[in-house]
Scaffold this active site. Structure first.
Site, mmCIF file in Angstrom:
data_model
loop_
_atom_site.group_PDB
_atom_site.id
_atom_site.type_symbol
_atom_site.label_atom_id
_atom_site.label_comp_id
_atom_site.label_asym_id
_atom_site.label_seq_id
_atom_site.Cartn_x
_atom_site.Cartn_y
_atom_site.Cartn_z
ATOM 1 N N LYS A 38 0.874 -1.259 0.136
ATOM 2 C CA LYS A 38 0.052 0.065 0.036
ATOM 3 C C LYS A 38 0.953 1.358 0.025
ATOM 4 O O LYS A 38 2.047 1.087 0.304
ATOM 5 C CB LYS A 38 -0.846 -0.009 1.293
ATOM 6 C CG LYS A 38 -0.002 0.213 2.570
ATOM 7 C CD LYS A 38 -1.029 0.012 3.773
ATOM 8 C CE LYS A 38 -0.076 0.337 4.891
ATOM 9 N NZ LYS A 38 -0.849 -0.559 6.077
ATOM 10 N N ARG A 136 -9.977 0.595 14.887
ATOM 11 C CA ARG A 136 -10.317 1.253 13.376
ATOM 12 C C ARG A 136 -11.206 0.642 12.637
ATOM 13 O O ARG A 136 -12.414 0.477 12.881
ATOM 14 C CB ARG A 136 -8.714 1.295 12.913
ATOM 15 C CG ARG A 136 -8.222 2.159 12.031
ATOM 16 C CD ARG A 136 -6.515 1.876 11.612
ATOM 17 N NE ARG A 136 -6.565 0.919 10.870
ATOM 18 C CZ ARG A 136 -4.996 0.480 10.224
ATOM 19 N NH1 ARG A 136 -3.984 1.593 10.517
ATOM 20 N NH2 ARG A 136 -4.712 -0.270 9.565
ATOM 21 N N TYR A 265 17.411 30.004 8.672
ATOM 22 C CA TYR A 265 16.025 30.855 9.101
ATOM 23 C C TYR A 265 15.725 30.632 10.522
ATOM 24 O O TYR A 265 15.992 29.449 11.130
ATOM 25 C CB TYR A 265 14.702 30.061 8.354
ATOM 26 C CG TYR A 265 14.375 30.378 6.642
ATOM 27 C CD1 TYR A 265 14.424 31.615 6.440
ATOM 28 C CD2 TYR A 265 14.375 29.352 6.027
ATOM 29 C CE1 TYR A 265 13.995 31.685 5.071
ATOM 30 C CE2 TYR A 265 14.225 29.419 4.813
ATOM 31 C CZ TYR A 265 14.234 30.716 4.431
ATOM 32 O OH TYR A 265 13.989 30.849 3.031
ATOM 33 N N MET A 313 13.636 24.555 2.433
ATOM 34 C CA MET A 313 12.702 23.515 1.381
ATOM 35 C C MET A 313 13.550 22.835 0.480
ATOM 36 O O MET A 313 13.396 21.836 0.389
ATOM 37 C CB MET A 313 12.062 24.613 0.650
ATOM 38 C CG MET A 313 10.915 24.197 -0.069
ATOM 39 S SD MET A 313 9.901 25.214 -1.206
ATOM 40 C CE MET A 313 8.882 26.027 0.003
HETATM 41 C C1 LIG Z 1 -0.232 -1.467 6.828
HETATM 42 C C2 LIG Z 1 -0.715 -2.735 7.029
HETATM 43 C C3 LIG Z 1 -0.219 -4.089 7.381
HETATM 44 C C4 LIG Z 1 1.649 -4.207 7.530
HETATM 45 O O1 LIG Z 1 1.937 -3.598 8.657
HETATM 46 P P1 LIG Z 1 3.579 -3.454 8.943
HETATM 47 O O2 LIG Z 1 3.575 -2.913 10.350
HETATM 48 O O3 LIG Z 1 4.190 -2.674 7.990
HETATM 49 O O4 LIG Z 1 3.888 -4.608 8.715
HETATM 50 C C5 LIG Z 1 -0.853 -5.296 7.537
HETATM 51 N N1 LIG Z 1 -2.167 -5.263 7.557
HETATM 52 C C6 LIG Z 1 -2.794 -3.956 7.426
HETATM 53 C C7 LIG Z 1 -4.356 -4.161 7.300
HETATM 54 C C8 LIG Z 1 -2.366 -2.973 7.246
HETATM 55 O O5 LIG Z 1 -2.799 -1.647 6.949
#
Ligand SMILES: *Cc1c(COP(=O)(O)O)cnc(C)c1O
Length: 374
Positions: A38, A136, A265, A313
């Site tokens: 992802k 979640r 800065y 930047m």
């Molecule tokens: C991102 C994610 C993972 C992987 O988690 P890691 O800590 O990077 O191994 C697994 N399952 C879900 C649902 C996730 O969102």
């Protein structure tokens, strides 16, 4: 020379493949392996990473959006793909057409998937998402059986398994994680008692993969360890992971400042003595966090050089007085190895008060990537 071309963000696919094999080696042969890719493979580049994992024999890929799933298919990757965050009802038809499996927690999405599957003469694979304590996404455990009853009206859906996510699997104290596993096992058992086979349930992220074999179930879904970092910086993992991303640049200018000069800065750093300063052509526009100001370090000639003043930047200043005679054009490592030393994602994360995940994403998203090895 174009200043930005002095920098190089490299993604080492050989290291990624090494990490894959290390993690695979921690699992029983029957356990399936989903590489989590992802967010553009945590900033490492979705397609090159997905291809490398597919080459190595990954069974599944996990993505964050329909768009990512479709680009995997357009690139000719045919392995099973799970949309980890689910879809919206209007995304059902393209998801089914591309044989993308869906994390499911809404009845309207189930109905949209069933309708799309029906009109395309297909089945839609779904993984029922359960919230066992992450707080979640997902159905709470009490909702699972009624939801499954509702799915009996949708024979076009193939419920492959239940899925859940762990909140603190990276911590040493496993009591909460074990309670989540108990909840998860409980709902799986209850659903099976009612005739749902659920051949492919899964809950294990990277942390659970290496520390809790009882969390493996039918499939594991690691992300961060594939990219070479432990899930928690303070707890080293028992396998030799290789960092996948590195980021280097070259010194743009060197100058000698006298005592009492302020740098950058806000004038947050003032030289106490005469100081050799190297200006680097990298800043927060390159995903190099401003939180590294006066905290981070880089490597020059294999030695540390501390950031002085605020990260800008496009520019960052580091002190090189102790390195004697640093020249414009000398290589600088911001992430990765140089000589005997190395800067890890966790080093940068520690200075910037975040986690390695965010470091990789920020750098990977903000810079042209060069994929090597594989
Ligand atoms: C991102 C994610 C993972 C992987 O988690 P890691 O800590 O990077 O191994 C697994 N399952 C879900 C649902 C996730 O969102």
């Amino acid at each position: 020379m174009i200043v930005s071309s002095m920098s190089d963000l490299a993604v080492d696919l050989t290291a990624l493949k090494h990490n894959y094999r290390q993690l695979r080696g921690l699992c029983d042969p029957g356990v399936k392996f989903m590489g989590v890719v992802k967010a553009d493979a945590y900033g490492h580049g979705l397609l090159p990473v997905a291809r490398a994992l597919a080459d190595e024999g990954a069974d599944y890929l996990g993505v964050g959006s329909l768009e990512e799933g479709l680009s995997l298919r357009q690139a000719g990757l045919n392995l099973p793909v799970l949309l980890l965050l689910g879809i919206l009802p209007e995304e059902a038809a393209p998801a089914v057409a591309a044989d993308l499996e869906v994390a499911l927690f809404r009845l309207d999405v189930a109905q949209a998937l069933a309708a799309a599957a029906s009109s395309q003469g297909k089945k839609a694979g779904v993984h029922l998402k359960v919230d066992t304590g992450m707080g979640r996404l997902g159905l709470i455990p009490e909702e699972v059986l009624p939801f499954l009853e509702g799915l009996r009206a949708c024979p076009q859906l193939e419920v492959l398994g239940l899925t859940s996510h762990l909140a603190v699997a990276d911590q040493e104290d496993k009591s909460y994680t074990l309670r989540q596993l108990e909840q998860f096992t409980g709902v799986i058992r209850a659903a099976r008692d009612r005739g749902w086979e659920l051949p492919l349930s899964h809950i294990a992220n990277s942390a659970a993969l290496w520390e809790l074999k009882e969390a493996h179930f039918a499939l594991v879904r690691p992300g961060i360890m594939l990219y070479g970092s432990p899930p928690a910086a303070e707890r080293p993992v028992p396998v030799a992971l290789q960092p996948v991303m590195s980021y280097t640049t070259r010194v743009l200018q060197v100058k000698r400042l006298s005592a009492g000069c302020s740098i950058s800065y806000g004038r947050t750093y003032t030289t106490r003595e005469e100081c050799d300063l190297a200006v680097l052509p990298v800043g927060y526009a390159n995903g190099y966090s401003r939180l590294l100001s006066n905290r981070g370090e880089v490597l020059i000639r294999g030695r540390r050089a501390p950031i002085r003043g605020r990260v800008c930047m496009n520019l960052t200043m580091v002190e090189v007085t102790h390195l004697k005679g640093v020249q414009a054009g000398e290589p600088v490592v911001l992430l990765g190895p140089l000589g005997e030393d190395r800067l890890t994602g966790d080093d940068l994360a520690g200075w910037a008060q975040t986690i390695s995940y965010e470091i990789y994403l920020a750098l990977g998203n903000a810079n042209p990537r060069r994929h090597v090895g594989g």
